[in-house]
Scaffold this motif. Structure first.
Motif, PDB file in Angstrom:
ATOM      1  N   UNK A 164      -7.875  10.819   6.197  1.00  0.00           N
ATOM      2  CA  UNK A 164      -9.048  10.054   5.268  1.00  0.00           C
ATOM      3  C   UNK A 164      -8.149   9.706   4.763  1.00  0.00           C
ATOM      4  N   UNK A 165      -8.628   8.001   3.836  1.00  0.00           N
ATOM      5  CA  UNK A 165      -8.020   8.062   2.909  1.00  0.00           C
ATOM      6  C   UNK A 165      -8.683   7.187   1.160  1.00  0.00           C
ATOM      7  N   UNK A 166      -8.261   7.833   0.972  1.00  0.00           N
ATOM      8  CA  UNK A 166      -9.565   7.119  -0.420  1.00  0.00           C
ATOM      9  C   UNK A 166      -8.370   6.033  -1.211  1.00  0.00           C
ATOM     10  N   UNK A 167      -9.320   5.222  -2.112  1.00  0.00           N
ATOM     11  CA  UNK A 167      -8.349   4.270  -2.937  1.00  0.00           C
ATOM     12  C   UNK A 167      -9.942   3.515  -4.040  1.00  0.00           C
ATOM     13  N   UNK A 168      -8.589   2.935  -4.724  1.00  0.00           N
ATOM     14  CA  UNK A 168      -9.356   2.344  -6.350  1.00  0.00           C
ATOM     15  C   UNK A 168      -8.857   1.062  -5.867  1.00  0.00           C
ATOM     16  N   UNK A 169      -9.374  -0.597  -5.261  1.00  0.00           N
ATOM     17  CA  UNK A 169      -8.840  -1.840  -5.416  1.00  0.00           C
ATOM     18  C   UNK A 169      -8.834  -2.287  -6.621  1.00  0.00           C
ATOM     19  N   UNK A 170      -9.575  -1.492  -7.818  1.00  0.00           N
ATOM     20  CA  UNK A 170      -9.688  -1.580  -9.152  1.00  0.00           C
ATOM     21  C   UNK A 170      -8.551  -1.216 -10.205  1.00  0.00           C
ATOM     22  N   UNK A 171      -8.009  -0.397  -9.591  1.00  0.00           N
ATOM     23  CA  UNK A 171      -6.748   0.075 -10.177  1.00  0.00           C
ATOM     24  C   UNK A 171      -5.643   0.358  -9.447  1.00  0.00           C
ATOM     25  N   UNK A 175      -4.068   1.768  -2.069  1.00  0.00           N
ATOM     26  CA  UNK A 175      -4.458   0.538  -0.945  1.00  0.00           C
ATOM     27  C   UNK A 175      -3.605   0.297  -0.192  1.00  0.00           C
ATOM     28  N   UNK A 176      -2.548   0.501  -0.370  1.00  0.00           N
ATOM     29  CA  UNK A 176      -0.984  -0.166   0.505  1.00  0.00           C
ATOM     30  C   UNK A 176      -1.260   1.747   1.506  1.00  0.00           C
ATOM     31  N   UNK A 177      -1.855   2.560   1.278  1.00  0.00           N
ATOM     32  CA  UNK A 177      -1.648   3.598   1.908  1.00  0.00           C
ATOM     33  C   UNK A 177      -3.007   3.341   2.739  1.00  0.00           C
ATOM     34  N   UNK A 178      -4.250   2.839   3.229  1.00  0.00           N
ATOM     35  CA  UNK A 178      -5.124   2.881   3.718  1.00  0.00           C
ATOM     36  C   UNK A 178      -4.595   2.182   4.652  1.00  0.00           C
ATOM     37  N   UNK A 179      -3.463   0.701   4.644  1.00  0.00           N
ATOM     38  CA  UNK A 179      -3.236   0.234   5.860  1.00  0.00           C
ATOM     39  C   UNK A 179      -2.534   0.448   6.637  1.00  0.00           C
ATOM     40  N   UNK A 180      -1.665   0.570   5.643  1.00  0.00           N
ATOM     41  CA  UNK A 180      -0.635   1.584   6.454  1.00  0.00           C
ATOM     42  C   UNK A 180      -0.862   2.870   7.398  1.00  0.00           C
ATOM     43  N   UNK A 181      -1.985   3.809   7.123  1.00  0.00           N
ATOM     44  CA  UNK A 181      -2.997   4.535   8.233  1.00  0.00           C
ATOM     45  C   UNK A 181      -3.068   3.748   9.286  1.00  0.00           C
TER      46      UNK A 181
END
Length: 203
Positions: A164-171, A175-181
């Protein structure tokens, strides 16, 4: 010894408006889109110079060439999603942390749908728009009640997600953690069992 490159297709699915396109374009360009972009990122020709190129990521001596696939979240586009997701290696199950209905749909619609495309491909649950949590009015009703991180973690475990990963594209957070995961979820297949790690980091 040459580094082995793994070519990985990563597709994002989820309800329309949860932020899939903005997530991918912000990751690829380093800048949040200034205007709302309906449809998949491939539909916006001004970004074709980045959307058509795989992204290279490194992990413990291995290289992943990550091809990103955006999808349209409307139910009537399921046939089209089936075509673009046919060769997906890793899925991002995306929901808006300010809209409980989008998380409910992950369990009852999106997970069953990707299982139709692949029974074995790993998937990651992604909580989007975390910057909006503090803006939600307590009296705005259950449709717009902010979902806490703990609930996302519980849901990921219940659904059998790789992490599970959380992100905010606006802030620009997480973001990178999403794709590294996503890359790690794929590489997990090739790593010895005693060295495998779940990707449950929150950014």
């Amino acid at each position: 010894m040459a580094t082995k490159t793994h070519s990985v297709v990563c597709a994002a699915v989820g309800d329309g408006g949860v932020g899939k396109t903005c997530l991918m374009l912000t990751f690829l360009t380093g800048k949040y889109p200034d205007q709302y972009l309906p449809g998949a990122m491939e539909w916006n020709s001004e970004y074709s110079h980045v959307t058509e190129k795989p992204v290279k990521l490194q992990y413990e001596g291995m290289e992943v060439s990550l091809t990103l696939v955006d999808t349209v979240g409307l139910d009537e586009y399921q046939r089209l999603r089936g075509m673009v997701c046919a060769k997906t290696d890793v899925y991002l199950l995306c929901y808006d942390v300010t809209m409980p209905s989008t998380l409910e749909r992950i369990e009852h619609h999106w997970l069953p749908e990707i299982k139709e495309y692949s029974e074995t491909a790993p998937y990651i649950l992604v909580g989007m728009k975390t910057d909006e949590r503090t803006k939600i009015d307590k009296d705005s009703g259950p449709r717009y009640k902010a979902i806490p991180t703990e609930e996302g973690l519980r849901m990921a475990e219940r659904l059998g997600a790789f992490g599970y990963v959380e992100c905010s594209a606006k802030k620009g957070r997480g973001i990178r953690r999403v794709f590294e995961s996503a890359a790690l979820a794929y590489l997990d297949r090739y790593m010895p069992e005693n060295t495998r790690k779940k990707s449950c980091a929150i950014s």
